[in-house]
Design an enzyme around this catalytic site. Structure first.
Site, PDB file in Angstrom:
ATOM      1  N   LYS A  96       3.181  -6.191 -10.672  1.00 11.13           N
ATOM      2  CA  LYS A  96       4.318  -5.514 -11.276  1.00 11.13           C
ATOM      3  C   LYS A  96       5.295  -6.497 -11.924  1.00 11.13           C
ATOM      4  O   LYS A  96       6.494  -6.247 -11.961  1.00 11.13           O
ATOM      5  CB  LYS A  96       5.018  -4.669 -10.202  1.00 11.13           C
ATOM      6  N   ARG A 146      11.308   7.227   0.662  1.00 13.32           N
ATOM      7  CA  ARG A 146       9.991   7.029   0.088  1.00 13.32           C
ATOM      8  C   ARG A 146       9.045   8.119   0.588  1.00 13.32           C
ATOM      9  O   ARG A 146       8.816   8.265   1.782  1.00 13.32           O
ATOM     10  CB  ARG A 146       9.488   5.661   0.540  1.00 13.32           C
ATOM     11  N   PRO A 206       8.457   1.144 -11.889  1.00 13.90           N
ATOM     12  CA  PRO A 206       7.331   0.924 -12.798  1.00 13.90           C
ATOM     13  C   PRO A 206       6.159   0.288 -12.041  1.00 13.90           C
ATOM     14  O   PRO A 206       6.362  -0.624 -11.245  1.00 13.90           O
ATOM     15  CB  PRO A 206       7.897  -0.056 -13.830  1.00 13.90           C
ATOM     16  N   GLU A 207       4.964   0.820 -12.269  1.00 14.23           N
ATOM     17  CA  GLU A 207       3.777   0.292 -11.603  1.00 14.23           C
ATOM     18  C   GLU A 207       2.793  -0.234 -12.645  1.00 14.23           C
ATOM     19  O   GLU A 207       3.092  -0.235 -13.838  1.00 14.23           O
ATOM     20  CB  GLU A 207       3.142   1.382 -10.729  1.00 14.23           C
TER      21      GLU A 207
END
Ligand SMILES: [Zn+2]
Length: 265
Positions: free
Chosen positions: A57, A255, A2-3
């Site tokens: 965050k 990533r 979540p950002e």
């Protein structure tokens, strides 16, 4: 992960639902998720919620009593009014009027953490955070100063929480696509106009993601990691929405960095 946009919409919805509500019970459901030991979870009991704030965050539930509950979701943490079958419960706050709020983690990663504090400055990771892009401290001057003297690439700069709090892997890709900059372009390479373009792209991408997430949430909490609206992130091989070239991906471990090799320079 979540950002900022995910957590900002979550914050707004939680505040709307729970502001001025009283906690009637607190249950820690995964002991290791509670990272502070100075205060027992019972200090939150009978607390009335003053506000829900967000820095980068992290979500902060602040009570009239002065106690704060900070939630750091990291990769897979989230909050829900019902316990989803596929998540690990970390903590339950029961509010008056039969409303249970679950702090959860999708997958048993053991990363998401809860902190009960009086002062956020007591937490090391909070002290190190840069300004939040939605805050007044985040100005064009700030960005120009923060980027000056950096020798790394633009993507590394954007995801550095000490420089800007709240942008992660997905939205960094989106911001760079919006600004038409290569993620590997060096920070030292940016002119004044370029910095301005980056500043505008940060605002545009985050603001428009927030409104998309507000829409898809209907009347409830936003879904975990909604990513349908993203233009390049995890879109390897698909056509760039601006020029039609195939989106490229470069991986570092698991990533990925996604970008258009044609229009991002
Ligand atoms: Zn393109």
């Amino acid at each position: 992960m979540p950002e900022l946009p995910d957590l900002e919409v979550l914050r707004r919805r939680l505040e709307k639902e729970l502001r001025e509500s009283r906690v009637v019970d607190v249950e820690v459901l995964k002991d290791r998720a509670l990272r502070t030991r100075y205060f027992k979870p019972a200090v939150l009991k009978k607390g009335v919620l003053l506000e829900v704030s967000r820095k980068g965050k992290n979500l902060v539930f602040e009570f009239h009593s002065g106690f704060k509950l900070l939630f750091q979701p990291l990769l897979r943490g989230w909050v829900s009014f019902e316990m989803p079958g596929d998540a690990v419960p970390l903590m339950k706050l029961s509010f008056e009027g039969d409303r249970d709020l679950y702090f959860i983690e999708y997958e048993d990663k053991g990363m998401a953490g809860l902190y009960i504090v009086r002062k956020l400055e007591g937490l090391n990771f909070m002290k190190k955070l840069g300004p939040d892009p939605l805050s007044e401290e985040f100005t064009l001057d700030y960005l120009a100063g923060a980027i000056r003297g950096r020798k790394n690439g633009l993507k590394s700069f954007l995801v550095d929480q000490k420089a800007i709090a709240g942008v992660g892997n997905a939205y960094a890709d989106e911001i760079l696509w919006e600004a038409e900059f290569s993620p590997f372009r060096n920070c030292t390479d940016l002119s004044e106009e370029d910095v301005e373009r980056l500043f505008r792209a940060i605002r545009t991408v985050l603001d428009s993601a927030i409104s998309v997430l507000e829409d898809v949430s209907g009347g409830g909490l936003p879904p975990f990691e909604y990513r349908e609206h993203l233009k390049v992130h995890r879109r390897e091989g698909q056509p760039c929405p601006r020029c039609g070239a195939a989106i490229k991906a470069v991986y570092e471990g698991d990533r990925g960095t996604f970008f258009c090799p044609e229009c991002q320079r």
